[in-house]
Each structure stands twice: as C-alpha cells, then as structure tokens.
Enzyme design. Structure first.
Site, PDB file in Angstrom:
ATOM      1  N   HIS A 280       0.852  -1.190   0.000  1.00 31.11           N
ATOM      2  CA  HIS A 280       0.000   0.000   0.000  1.00 31.11           C
ATOM      3  C   HIS A 280       0.883   1.233   0.000  1.00 31.11           C
ATOM      4  O   HIS A 280       1.721   1.399   0.883  1.00 31.11           O
ATOM      5  CB  HIS A 280      -0.894  -0.013   1.248  1.00 31.11           C
ATOM      6  CG  HIS A 280      -1.641   1.265   1.466  1.00 31.11           C
ATOM      7  ND1 HIS A 280      -2.288   1.928   0.455  1.00 31.11           N
ATOM      8  CD2 HIS A 280      -1.850   2.004   2.594  1.00 31.11           C
ATOM      9  CE1 HIS A 280      -2.855   3.016   0.944  1.00 31.11           C
ATOM     10  NE2 HIS A 280      -2.601   3.089   2.225  1.00 31.11           N
TER      11      HIS A 280
ATOM     12  N   GLU B 161       4.564   0.630 -23.267  1.00 37.21           N
ATOM     13  CA  GLU B 161       5.289  -0.635 -23.113  1.00 37.21           C
ATOM     14  C   GLU B 161       5.202  -1.158 -21.675  1.00 37.21           C
ATOM     15  O   GLU B 161       5.099  -2.352 -21.428  1.00 37.21           O
ATOM     16  CB  GLU B 161       6.755  -0.448 -23.512  1.00 37.21           C
ATOM     17  CG  GLU B 161       7.619  -1.692 -23.378  1.00 37.21           C
ATOM     18  CD  GLU B 161       7.278  -2.762 -24.396  1.00 37.21           C
ATOM     19  OE1 GLU B 161       6.505  -2.489 -25.344  1.00 37.21           O
ATOM     20  OE2 GLU B 161       7.785  -3.900 -24.238  1.00 37.21           O
TER      21      GLU B 161
END
Lengths: 242, 242, 242, 242
Positions: free
Chosen positions: A117, A146
């Site tokens: 987190h 990409e």
C-alpha cells in the site's frame, strides 16, 4: 534470488516470540518487509509513516505495525498473524496493528502472497484527474505504453497484459477510517476480477501479487504509469485513443 | 526504536566538554541530529547550509551551529544549551550558534521535544501561491487528503487530524534577520494554538512535535502535502471544496 | 571539518608522481574532488562526463581530467598544475586535461580557492527564460528569497547578501569550444566584480568561492534558486517585484 | 578505470558453467552489468524489470535475463551467448533470455561493445511530443545544448558532435512483441548510419557505444537532453531555431 525462504516453525509459539521474525536469510519475510520498506521510503511511497507492506508466508501473515517510520522498521517491530484463525501469534509490545490489515487480508483471500500500500503522489493525482474527467464512477484507463506489459493478465490467467491491451485500474472513494475501505475494496475486486490494484481517491493505491516479487514489480510498473500519465496530462497528451 | 536515550550527566560540565555529545547510542540527540540532517539533505530541505534541527533532551537543548554543511555535521559540531538558564553549556570552537535558536526555543516553550526548520522548495512555493490567491493574511488550507492524518490534532489533544478535517497552516512574513521572526512565530502559535507548523513566506517552514519521531514524521507529511498542493495547482485541481 | 589539509611537498616532483594525489586525509584536495564529484553526480550536475571541479591547494591546482565519469573519479585520475608557471606537474597517462582549465584559472586569478562547473538543467533553463524575457544582454535577477542569504556579498566584502538584496548572476553566450568562453567569463567578472557565479547560455554555470566549502554551498544555494525560479515561472510567479 | 577486463577462457565451457560469470575484477562484464543495472534502477530507467543492458566481451555476449528485478541482478543470473554462432554457452536455470536480445545483437553487428535499453519516462514523453508535432515520420531533433557534445559523431568518425550540430535521434513505432522491433531498428540504423540511439514510441530508447563507458555516458547525455526537452516544451521554449 536462488535461496528459498525457510519454512515456519510448526510448534507452539509464545505470543511474544522473536523466533518468528529472526532469520539470517535476507529473503525471510521479516527481513524482506524491512528491506522493501526502506526502498519504498526512498521512492516516496511511505512518507511520514504512511503506507505499508504485508507478506503471506505459508499460514502466517507478516505485517508492519501502525505509525512507525517505515525506513527504520526492524524485524522485531513486526506483527505475525495466523491466517486461518486471524489471530495474532506475535504482538510487539507498545505497537499497534496496522489499520491496513483487513485490506491486506482481502488481497490474501484473493490468492495474493504479498500486498503493498503506497501513498504515492502520482497515484493520488491520477485519482483526482480521473474524477475531474469522468466523475466518481470512472476508472483509471490507459493504453499503448510498453510498461503495461509489467502487469499480469489476471488471477488464474497466463502471462501479462500486452502493449495493445488497455490497463484499467478501479478507483474507490476514501473513508474516514482506513479499515472502512475493506467493503468497497472487495466490491472492486469482484467487479474487476482481473485487477491486481485498486486506487483510493485522495489516498493512494493497493497493489498485490502472487508473491513479493510480482507485487513489488507491478507496484513499480503502476507507479511509473501513474507518473507518466500525470506528465502526459500536463503536456496535453491523451491517455487513450478514444 | 527500542532503546531509550541516556540521561544527561548531572555534574558540572566544562564549557567545551565533549561528554555532552559523545555517545555510542544512535538515539542520543547528538547522534540523532547528525543522522536526521543527512536524511534532510537528501530530501532537499537543508541545501547550502540552510535549515536546521534542534532536540530537547531533558534540560538540555541540542543545536546545530550556523553555516555548516548539514550532511557533514558531526556530534562535536553541536551547541548545547541549558534550557532553564538559556546559557550555552557547550560551545564548539570556531562555530557560531544558529540564528534559528530563538525560534526553536519558542517551540520548546510550547512543549515541543524537537523542532525542524526546512527550506523545502514546496513550502516556499506554497507560501507564494497562498499570497497570490488570498493575500498576505491567508493561511495554507487543504482538505480531504489521507496524508492529513499524519498531523496531530493539537497540543493536549488526543489523536490526529481526520480525513475530513481541514489542515490549516499559518504563514508569517519573512524578515531580514531570522531571529526577528520570533515575535510573529509566537503570535501565530497563539492565534493557531493547535498548529505544529508555521510557514515563512519565501523562506520555508518550522515544524515541531512532542519528540523527534513526531516532529520528523509531521514534517515529512507536511512536505508531502505541500508538494502535492503545488502539483494540484499546476493541474487546476482545487485545495478545498469551497 | 576539524583537520587541516596537509601542506604540499616542497621538493622536486616527477611528472607522474602519485605522491601528489595520495593521502589518507579525506580533506586532501585529491580525495575531496572525488568525493564532491560523486555527490554532484547524484545531484544531476555532472551527467555523462559533463561539468567538473578544481581546487587550489597552496601553489598547486588540482583538476579532474576531460571525458571521465565523474562519479567514478579516482585520485590517480587527477591532473596537478603548478599555479605560478601554469605547467602540469602531474599528468595521468592516457587522460587529457579538462577543457574547463582556463575557466577555472580565471576564477583562481580572482582569488578563488575552488571552482565548480555544473550542467544543471535548472541553470540551463534559467538562461533560456532570461533570454526569452530580456534578450541576450539580460542577467538572471531574483529577490526576496531566504536562500539568497547563502551567497557571499562579494570579494573583499564582509558577510552575505541579505533577504532584501537582489541576486544578479550574469549570463554569457556559449561557444563552440569551452576554452573560448574564457574571454567572456573574464569580461563578466570585470563587469560584475561581486559575483561568484556566471551562467553560460544553454550550457550550465560556473561557481567559485574562497574555499571548497564556500564554493560548494554557494553552488547548492544557486542551484536551489535556479530550480525555484523555473517552478515559479511555471506557476506564473514573478522573480522580482518590478 | 586502470585495470583491463580479463580475457575469456578459450577452452570448452559446460552450458551451465559459473566460470564465465565469476570474477573478482569489478570491470568483468558479469560484475559490471549488475553494477550498472543498480545505478540505472536509481535513475528510473529499469523500473519493474523493464529495460536491460548487454556487453560484448571478445566473442561472448553477456545478457541480463527477462523479468528480473534489475537492481537485484547477480552475476549468476546472466546469460552468455557465443557471438559467432548465436548459441547460449551459459543458461541460468529457471530464467528466460531477454526479449531484447535480437535488438542488442543488431547493435553489436554495427560494431557496438555495449547496448543499453531504458524505459526512461523522458524518452517516452519525447516520442509523444515528436508525434504530436511532426507525425509518425518525425525524428527527435534539438540543437544548441552543450550536452550534445556528449554524443559521438558516428561510427568510424572522429570526435563528438559540436555545440552547433543538430542532434537527430530516429523514432520507430512500438510493436506487440519486443523482438519484432528488430527489423525497424535495423532500418533506422541504415537510414541514420551515424546515430548511436533509436527511440521507440511509447516505450523507451536503445543506446549503444563502442564500449560500456561510451554507451553509458551517451545514454546519460541523451536522457539529460530528453528531460531538458520536455521541460523546455512545458516552458514554451523551442527545440530548434527553425
């Protein structure tokens, strides 16, 4: 990368035992969480005791405590929970469990081996830009980068997203208390069963993966994409073709 | 995190004694100030000898000297003041006391255990944006950011600000000489008794807390919020709902 | 900070001698240049072999060679010049002298003890913004920033600039060959006798000081101000009141 | 910088031999690739297992594997290919060869000794700004920046580009699979025989050089120029005079 983390001791463990968090193996979850948190601090993800990391190790969940400086975390600061019974089998004195615990457990229930987190500013800014453009129901959507290949295709699916796939990350509203996010996090996991991340408005992001390697590298790829998305917005470059 | 800093020696101390600043305990204030300053240098808070840090340790105040490179600070470079008498009980040769000293003392008088002064560019930019929007009387105000929870509710109050609380940081005008800020800093402390920080226009910020842990983590949270506020402004995102 | 750098050997030195650059004293100029360059690399000042640093040590000038990776510099890579005769008394094999050498010498001729040249992007952007606003004759001018106090008032003058003083840094045009900057650098030094820095359009900045401590901290303060100036420009905040 | 990398063993090598990657010489390509990748991670070039680096060492090509955390790379993780036969003479168990391999080989076929592939956000943003301004056929073009001197003039040519030379870097379109870039990369190399870099739209950049020193420092100089170009665009400053 070669050595395997050791198996947990099977025998009875006293509630304050240090054995659960002491290992010379740098890949033991107690050592790894501390090392990862030092790196996350340098990336600006866990500033001012914010954010956190949890690793599932067989039937044990390793958790950083609430309110500690993440770059100074020591293995002996960690909580250890028995996953089956949800009871703490190690409780450091004078420390409180992380309020993120129910959210980490939601990820483990979906098969994750590690959950991260962060309070990354790029994540926060992306949630604000999504709201500005699409309102509170909008997801973060981007395509043709990409780095999207850095995100796995979904639980039980093989391989990663492709360059021409659209990355979709749901955004949930923040709540007064972090544990109150659990319900909407679980709802987002249900609605977007392939996602490995949920953004929290004006707060940050939760990212998980089958193991710490996948959780960390997907978290890095997402943060890279969030940052790029903010910069693209500043330059008037759209996130999707349509 | 576990070990306590040692108690100061009670006996008479010669004015140049090294005993006050020599300890093998990394949490001794003389060691801690040097370590913190190295970290603050990497965060861009104390560039070019700017900024500073002071820790109260029982009846002693530890202070970095004026005009030194903060990332190279050594324990023997530190001044030590007796808090009760405001007299220096350790004066390093060839160094001058910091001009921030009266400002640090103002924070200690309000019960602080540590005070940090940064020249963070985010703090400076926020003071300029506040002036542009609200004139010289304006405060920095922001709400609905998870990181606001990193700021304590106020002296003598329990807990931290909540997600739905508005963070208010007063801004004072800069002066030609740093010590001349003392009066307006104290006035801002009176007017905003719950604040743990005061911004100084075109200069930086003073942040304090009950101890070094709280001062540092609040300073990090505030700097994170200042940076986010500047980025929000660039993206046309308001700081408050109204 | 306490120990003095050692005096240079007075006896005859062979042209390839290592004695000039070998010392266990971290403040010896040969060690210091290498350490400073590692720090400057991390600040983005000497990317891709750009930039450089030179220290005067009594009658010897220590110089980094041309075209080396600054973060990998070793004391044995350094050139040493006899200041009086301008002849090299140490020439590392297979390395070429820095093209900045005549510019560093111009600073030493003005009494400097250390000169730093960076390719900082903030410096380059400031030169472009000055040209856009004021044309090729313009200087970089800014006022009312606390960090201006980090700049000394001028050679032979006491103390530093004040908060209400205007910082003025001349800008010279870049040339095809770095050594061809010497004449205009010297002209700027004549025209602005109090300056410790000259910006070079689309190139970077030269900063000097009485010793390495002053040169480095002024270079940091100026780079901080250049960065802040660019961010202020993005936010529509003026650099000066009029 | 002084010591030469050792010559490879000439005798027959078993396919899993560690001898090819074990050396106490920090400049041995197996050690160097790991060290460079740690630095590239800190520069944001190889986030989330992206990007890569390859070094030619006599007749052997050293390659990082696919999908590994670049900042944690160990010499034993490396693949080694025989350049003449294009067959792997060292294959780490449980790892896959990099998809960049045919692109690195294209650079080695042009005489390179080292090739670096980054996912730098500045490179990605530059490809988007070029497309916006000039369409899909456009190149990145910029002139009159000192850092352009960091780029060599071209294969078989002496010296570097000058301050008044225009830097031209071709941009190719990204493909679904990285190895499918090979053909257009080779076409760009043919069309721009002097270039040491090719940008890939929405992806990053490939940079090569006669040896690792030249490849790394040119990659740094180009990334510096890409970042500066993005900032110039934000400030309304043109990249070229016409």
């Amino acid at each position: 990368m070669a050595s395997e983390p050791p198996k947990p001791a099977e025998n009875l463990i006293p509630s304050d035992s240090n054995a659960l968090v002491q290992s010379t193996n740098p890949l033991h979850p107690a050592n790894l969480i501390c090392e990862l948190c030092r790196g996350f601090y340098n990336l600006g993800w866990v500033t001012g005791t914010g954010g956190g990391t949890s690793i599932r190790h067989h039937e044990h969940i390793y958790l950083a405590p609430s309110g500690v400086q993440k770059e100074r975390l020591q293995p002996t600061d960690l909580f250890v929970m028995d996953y089956a019974t949800r009871s703490y089998i190690r409780t450091p004195t004078a420390l409180k469990p992380s309020q993120c615990t129910p959210l980490f457990l939601a990820a483990f229930d979906k098969g994750a081996g590690c959950c991260i987190h962060t309070h990354s500013q790029w994540a926060v800014l992306v949630t604000l830009l999504v709201e500005k453009a699409s309102g509170k129901e909008g997801c973060f959507e981007i395509e043709m980068l990409e780095q999207i290949k850095g995100i796995a295709r979904g639980r039980g699916k093989t391989g990663s997203l492709g360059y021409f796939d659209r990355l979709v990350v749901p955004v949930i509203e923040n709540t007064a208390h972090e544990e109150d996010l659990t319900e909407s996090l679980e709802a987002a996991m249900e609605k977007y069963p392939d996602t490995y991340a949920v953004l929290v408005r004006r707060h940050g992001v939760y990212v998980w993966g089958d193991n710490w390697h996948k959780a960390k590298t997907m978290c890095e790829s997402l943060d890279y994409i969030f940052q790029l998305a903010v910069e693209m917005h500043k330059l008037g470059l759209p996130w999707t073709a349509s």
